[in-house]
Design a protein around this motif. Structure first.
Motif, short mmCIF file in Angstrom:
data_model
loop_
_atom_site.label_atom_id
_atom_site.label_comp_id
_atom_site.label_asym_id
_atom_site.label_seq_id
_atom_site.Cartn_x
_atom_site.Cartn_y
_atom_site.Cartn_z
N LEU A 377 0.78 -1.23 0.04
CA LEU A 377 0.05 0.17 0.07
C LEU A 377 1.09 1.16 0.01
O LEU A 377 1.92 1.36 0.73
CB LEU A 377 -0.70 -0.09 1.21
N ASP A 378 0.47 2.36 -0.88
CA ASP A 378 0.91 3.54 -0.72
C ASP A 378 0.08 4.44 0.01
O ASP A 378 -1.06 4.48 0.33
CB ASP A 378 1.01 4.17 -2.14
N ILE A 379 0.66 5.26 1.00
CA ILE A 379 -0.07 6.10 2.10
C ILE A 379 -0.34 7.73 1.55
O ILE A 379 0.20 8.10 0.83
CB ILE A 379 0.87 6.42 3.33
N GLY A 380 -1.62 8.03 1.87
CA GLY A 380 -2.41 8.85 1.46
C GLY A 380 -2.64 9.87 2.55
O GLY A 380 -2.19 9.76 3.67
N PRO A 381 -3.81 10.65 2.38
CA PRO A 381 -4.16 11.76 3.41
C PRO A 381 -4.72 11.05 4.80
O PRO A 381 -5.32 10.15 4.72
CB PRO A 381 -5.04 12.67 2.81
N GLU A 382 -4.53 12.04 5.73
CA GLU A 382 -4.98 11.48 7.08
C GLU A 382 -6.52 11.71 7.11
O GLU A 382 -6.68 12.84 6.91
CB GLU A 382 -4.11 12.11 8.21
N ILE A 383 -7.46 10.95 7.69
CA ILE A 383 -8.67 11.10 7.76
C ILE A 383 -9.08 11.94 9.21
O ILE A 383 -9.51 12.74 9.74
CB ILE A 383 -9.74 10.18 7.66
N ASP A 384 -8.41 10.92 10.22
CA ASP A 384 -8.58 11.35 11.70
C ASP A 384 -7.07 10.79 12.31
O ASP A 384 -6.39 9.97 11.45
CB ASP A 384 -9.52 10.66 12.35
N PRO A 385 -6.55 11.27 13.30
CA PRO A 385 -5.18 10.93 13.91
C PRO A 385 -5.28 9.25 13.57
O PRO A 385 -5.96 8.58 14.38
CB PRO A 385 -5.43 11.40 15.34
N GLY A 386 -4.20 8.93 13.09
CA GLY A 386 -3.95 7.37 12.93
C GLY A 386 -4.34 6.68 12.00
O GLY A 386 -4.14 5.45 11.77
N VAL A 387 -5.50 7.26 11.15
CA VAL A 387 -5.89 6.58 10.08
C VAL A 387 -5.95 7.45 8.60
O VAL A 387 -6.51 8.41 8.48
CB VAL A 387 -7.42 6.50 10.34
N PRO A 388 -5.04 6.98 7.71
CA PRO A 388 -5.14 7.57 6.51
C PRO A 388 -5.93 6.73 5.37
O PRO A 388 -5.95 5.57 5.56
CB PRO A 388 -3.60 7.40 6.15
N TRP A 389 -6.01 7.23 4.25
CA TRP A 389 -6.61 6.64 3.26
C TRP A 389 -5.13 6.05 2.44
O TRP A 389 -3.95 6.67 2.73
CB TRP A 389 -6.96 7.37 2.05
N THR A 390 -5.21 4.74 1.80
CA THR A 390 -4.33 4.31 1.16
C THR A 390 -4.71 3.85 -0.08
O THR A 390 -6.08 3.63 -0.56
CB THR A 390 -3.71 3.26 1.88
N ARG A 391 -3.71 3.63 -1.09
CA ARG A 391 -3.93 2.87 -2.40
C ARG A 391 -3.16 1.86 -2.56
O ARG A 391 -1.83 1.99 -2.44
CB ARG A 391 -3.93 3.87 -3.23
N SER A 392 -3.59 0.73 -3.37
CA SER A 392 -2.79 -0.56 -3.38
C SER A 392 -1.96 -0.07 -4.42
O SER A 392 -1.82 0.55 -5.55
CB SER A 392 -3.61 -1.78 -4.03
N ILE A 393 -0.50 -0.96 -4.31
CA ILE A 393 0.69 -0.35 -5.24
C ILE A 393 0.48 -1.67 -6.29
O ILE A 393 0.99 -1.37 -7.47
CB ILE A 393 1.72 -0.61 -4.52
N ASP A 394 0.39 -3.03 -6.01
CA ASP A 394 0.12 -4.02 -6.76
C ASP A 394 -1.14 -4.77 -6.67
O ASP A 394 -1.88 -4.39 -5.53
CB ASP A 394 1.32 -4.83 -6.61
N GLY A 395 -1.45 -5.75 -7.42
CA GLY A 395 -2.77 -6.42 -7.37
C GLY A 395 -3.75 -5.46 -7.74
O GLY A 395 -3.69 -4.60 -8.45
N PRO A 396 -5.15 -5.73 -7.46
CA PRO A 396 -6.23 -4.83 -7.74
C PRO A 396 -6.08 -3.33 -7.19
O PRO A 396 -5.34 -3.19 -6.18
CB PRO A 396 -7.43 -5.63 -6.92
N ASP A 397 -6.36 -2.37 -8.18
CA ASP A 397 -6.34 -1.07 -7.82
C ASP A 397 -7.50 -0.84 -7.17
O ASP A 397 -8.81 -0.60 -7.50
CB ASP A 397 -6.56 -0.24 -9.14
N LEU A 398 -7.18 -0.64 -5.74
CA LEU A 398 -8.24 -0.12 -4.63
C LEU A 398 -7.90 1.05 -3.70
O LEU A 398 -6.73 1.23 -3.35
CB LEU A 398 -8.63 -1.53 -3.95
N ALA A 399 -8.62 1.56 -3.43
CA ALA A 399 -8.39 2.81 -2.29
C ALA A 399 -9.15 2.01 -1.03
O ALA A 399 -10.10 1.52 -0.92
CB ALA A 399 -9.24 4.16 -2.58
N LEU A 400 -8.33 2.10 -0.04
CA LEU A 400 -8.54 1.35 1.50
C LEU A 400 -8.17 2.50 2.51
O LEU A 400 -7.01 3.08 2.69
CB LEU A 400 -7.62 0.34 1.66
N ALA A 401 -9.17 2.27 3.45
CA ALA A 401 -8.88 2.90 4.90
C ALA A 401 -9.30 2.15 5.89
O ALA A 401 -10.17 1.45 5.89
CB ALA A 401 -10.07 4.23 5.12
N LEU A 402 -8.20 1.65 6.40
CA LEU A 402 -8.06 0.66 7.64
C LEU A 402 -8.11 1.34 8.86
O LEU A 402 -7.11 1.81 9.31
CB LEU A 402 -6.85 -0.24 7.49
#
Length: 427
Positions: A377-402
């Motif tokens: 995963l590549d790291i994107g902007p912070e939604i709240d402290p400790g939780v960013p959006w991410t985007r997969s680098i390989d495999g299916p192209d997905l946006a993920l917030a964990l």
């Protein structure tokens, strides 16, 4: 690679990635134990996300050491063992056994335990962990479904998990600055206490502690400690600070929230989403056991909803309901049933055009990401402290917030989507 980190769950790993990325380090997240010859490219920091927090301690040790070996083989200068800011564990582990094994692996004769994350109101005072204004043992974490935390004294908790003696560096010492902390580390080591819990009340304390750990081969703690560790490399001119991303480009497709956490925070976020009119379906554990509610049926429901709005699939129960479920099925069996069901739903939705996934709960996130075949995963902007959006680098192209179950404001499920933009949108 400047920092190689082993995280014991996937949401905690993402949280750590955010801290490192925000400090200026080129950071990627690897899901699962990497092969010994894995190429991490030009990353300054790599965080390996494991699902090792609640498995048997010997398995957690083996998994963590294998991940650490891959990071060290790739040139990591400093190793970080990352665990939850609420020290989620039992008297059998897994924090103590993993820390002790990583010390042996790296030849480390002294390290620290620093779970504090003041931005999320996790602090340590006189060795006692606080969640907000409550002792850990008085907080909702005392009812954690897998690792109920009933003792706030981390020196005591960690001491029960390891054969090593555990010391304490208190807040009075931390307030005196970096050299005082280094001297305290030396004193604890000389006294035969090779692991020391360190008090932390503010972000500035984390910077002080991090500076004192600049030459430490192995550090253990929550994501907050990365604040100070990363700044060591910035001060040394090894990396340059960079502005944080305000928004993230995301693949076009539908959006879903999969909430497996039963934490107070997640239940509040579910209630706020419902109150705002978000389409919602709840998992019924009894119906799933009997086969009258299935992943296929839940996915069909999701596909029938408004394609232009996020939907919510929730398994979050209040403590009384959760206790009844666990008594009937067993603690780990009930949790596994939720995870496997949500993972199956996620896979089906991905195959039908869902590309934006917000997942609540560490165990749930691990199961879902594995089901989605995401590896890095590549790291994107912070939604709240400790939780960013991410985007997969390989495999299916997905946006993920964990999202860790306990993190995020009440409107988290509503506001998260505003940080995403389509591939053709203007910034």
């Amino acid at each position: 690679m400047l920092i190689g980190a082993v995280a014991d769950d996937i949401t905690g790993a993402t949280d750590l990635c955010l801290m490192l990325s925000r400090a200026g380090l080129r950071t990627v997240q690897r899901i699962g134990v990497p092969l010994p010859d894995t190429d991490f490219g030009d990353a300054d920091a790599v965080v390996v996300a494991l699902k090792s927090r609640s498995i048997p301690a010997p398995d957690a040790v083996a998994m963590s050491c294998n991940a650490a070996k891959a990071l060290l083989a790739a040139g990591a200068e400093q190793l970080l063992f990352k665990y939850c800011s609420t020290f989620d564990s039992t008297d059998e582990g897994n924090i103590g056994p993993v820390a002790e094994s990583l010390m042996a692996l790296t030849g480390t004769d002294f390290t620290i335990a620093c779970p504090s994350f003041p931005a999320a109101r996790r602090t340590v005072y006189k060795g006692h962990l606080f969640v907000g204004d409550q002792l850990l043992s008085d907080s909702p974490l005392k009812d954690h479904p897998l690792n109920p935390m009933t003792d706030a004294n981390l020196v005591r908790v960690l001491g029960r998990q390891t054969s090593l003696k555990v010391g304490l560096v208190d807040i009075g010492t931390v307030a005196q600055g970096t050299q005082a902390v280094r001297d305290a580390f030396a004193a604890e080591k000389a006294a035969g206490r090779p692991i020391a819990v360190v008090d932390t009340l503010r972000d500035d304390d984390l910077r002080t502690i991090g500076a004192a750990c600049a030459d430490m081969r192995l550090v253990t703690g929550g994501s907050g400690i990365a604040l100070g560790l990363a700044e060591n490399f910035v001060r040394a001119g090894r990396v340059s600070s960079r502005p944080a991303d305000a928004r993230m480009r995301a693949p076009s497709g539908r959006a879903v929230i999969l909430a497996g956490s039963c934490s107070v925070a997640t239940r509040g976020q579910i209630a706020a989403a419902r109150a705002a009119g978000m389409a919602t379906i709840e998992l019924d554990i009894e119906a799933i056991t009997e086969g009258t509610q299935t992943a296929a049926g839940i996915a069909d429901w999701a596909l029938s909803q408004d394609a232009d709005a996020p939907i919510l699939i929730s398994s979050s129960a209040d403590p009384e309901t959760l206790a009844d479920i666990q008594n009937a099925l067993g603690r780990h069996q009930s949790g596994a049933l939720v995870e496997t069901t949500l993972a199956d739903v996620a896979r089906r939705l991905r195959d039908k055009g869902f590309t934006r996934f917000l997942i609540a709960g560490g165990e749930t996130s691990g199961a879902v990401v594995a089901a989605l075949d995401v590896v890095m995963l590549d790291i994107g902007p912070e939604i709240d402290p400790g939780v960013p959006w991410t985007r997969s680098i390989d495999g299916p192209d997905l946006a993920l917030a964990l999202k860790s179950g306990n993190f995020g404001t009440e409107d988290f499920f509503l506001k998260a989507w505003t940080l995403l933009q389509g591939e053709t949108d203007h910034v």
